[in-house]
Design a protein around this motif. Structure first.
Motif, short mmCIF file in Angstrom:
data_model
loop_
_atom_site.label_atom_id
_atom_site.label_comp_id
_atom_site.label_asym_id
_atom_site.label_seq_id
_atom_site.Cartn_x
_atom_site.Cartn_y
_atom_site.Cartn_z
N THR A 173 87.82 24.56 49.14
CA THR A 173 87.30 23.43 49.91
C THR A 173 86.61 23.93 51.18
OG1 THR A 173 88.97 21.94 49.03
CG2 THR A 173 87.94 21.28 51.09
N GLN A 193 87.91 15.97 47.64
CA GLN A 193 89.11 16.03 46.82
C GLN A 193 89.83 14.68 46.80
OE1 GLN A 193 90.69 19.80 48.01
NE2 GLN A 193 92.45 19.62 46.65
N ASP A 209 84.29 18.98 44.55
CA ASP A 209 85.57 19.57 44.93
C ASP A 209 86.64 19.06 43.98
OD1 ASP A 209 87.46 21.01 46.23
OD2 ASP A 209 87.28 19.97 48.15
N GLU A 210 87.23 19.95 43.22
CA GLU A 210 88.28 19.61 42.26
C GLU A 210 87.86 18.41 41.39
OE1 GLU A 210 91.17 21.26 42.02
OE2 GLU A 210 91.36 22.31 43.94
MG LIG Z 1 90.67 22.27 48.02
#
Ligand SMILES: [Mg+2]
Ligand SMILES: Nc1ncnc2c1ncn2[C@@H]1O[C@H](COP(=O)(O)OP(=O)(O)O)[C@@H](O)[C@H]1O
Length: 210
Positions: free
Chosen positions: A62, A104, A195-196
């Motif tokens: 991140t 996220q 992100d993810e």
């Molecule tokens: Mg992360």
């Protein structure tokens, strides 16, 4: 290429079409006080290429995205988008250069409808000072119509049309994640940072997203 941590891998997808370099990260160091979070990370992504950062929690994935999107300012190193050096740029400036991202957690406006959440991505592209001035003109209405049409297309692409007027905060976690992805796409980015993207999704939702 330098890994973020020893166990963080930077993996280029097979079969990517090599194009011009879209994103260039060179020897970025990020430290908070005494804690070095990124210790000389370098990577580049070409047009049409997919690059994944893989690593355990806390590895710094991140933080890499935060440096690129301007939320964090690297302690040293350079970041370029296309030919533009964006090191130290504020997030809105980076976004206007065509870099769009997901977060996220909880990036949507929960009280707004799905369609309005997507429209916010389009309005980020407009110069807001000029926007209020021209809002009532016919050209501005046509522009607004164009944004709506584009956003409807994105909704269809991610198969969320039936939720277009639903309140974002009422959707399931998986659906909200896809709305977040759709919002990033709606900005027509040249660089899309996810992100993810699949963490916490069911198998069905993961397949849908892919
Ligand atoms: Mg992360
Ligand atoms: N704003 C911050 N202040 C202090 N430490 C931070 C900050 N952001 C991230 N970190 C630290 O940086 C490390 C990497 O975090 P992060 O980039 O979130 O990893 P990942 O996304 O790979 O799980 C962690 O140790 C985290 O605590």
């Amino acid at each position: 290429m330098t890994a973020v941590h020893a166990d963080t891998k930077i993996s280029h997808a097979d079969g990517a079409v090599p194009g011009a370099i879209a994103l260039f990260v060179d020897n970025v160091i990020l430290a908070f006080g005494g804690l070095t979070v990124l210790n000389g990370i370098s990577l580049n992504v070409r047009m049409g290429e997919l690059l994944a950062l893989i690593g355990p929690n806390g590895a710094g994935k991140t933080s890499v995205l935060n440096c690129i999107s301007g939320l964090y300012r690297p302690s040293s190193g350079r970041i370029r988008v296309g030919d533009t050096d964006i090191t130290g740029f504020k997030p809105d400036r980076v976004a206007r250069l065509g870099v769009s991202r997901t977060f996220q957690h909880g990036e949507l406006f929960p009280q707004m409808s799905v369609i309005d959440n997507l429209l916010t991505a389009r309005h980020a592209r407009i110069d807001t000072a000029a926007f209020s001035e021209i809002f009532r003109t016919r050209a501005a209405r046509r522009e607004e119509e164009r944004h709506r049409t584009h956003v409807e297309g994105v909704l269809k692409f991610v198969e969320l049309e039936r939720y277009r007027d639903a309140i974002a905060g009422d959707l399931s976690f998986g659906q909200q994640k896809i709305v977040g992805f759709a919002r990033a796409l709606a900005a027509e980015p040249s660089v899309l940072l996810l992100d993810e993207p699949s963490a916490g999704l069911s198998r069905d939702d993961r397949e849908g997203l892919a």
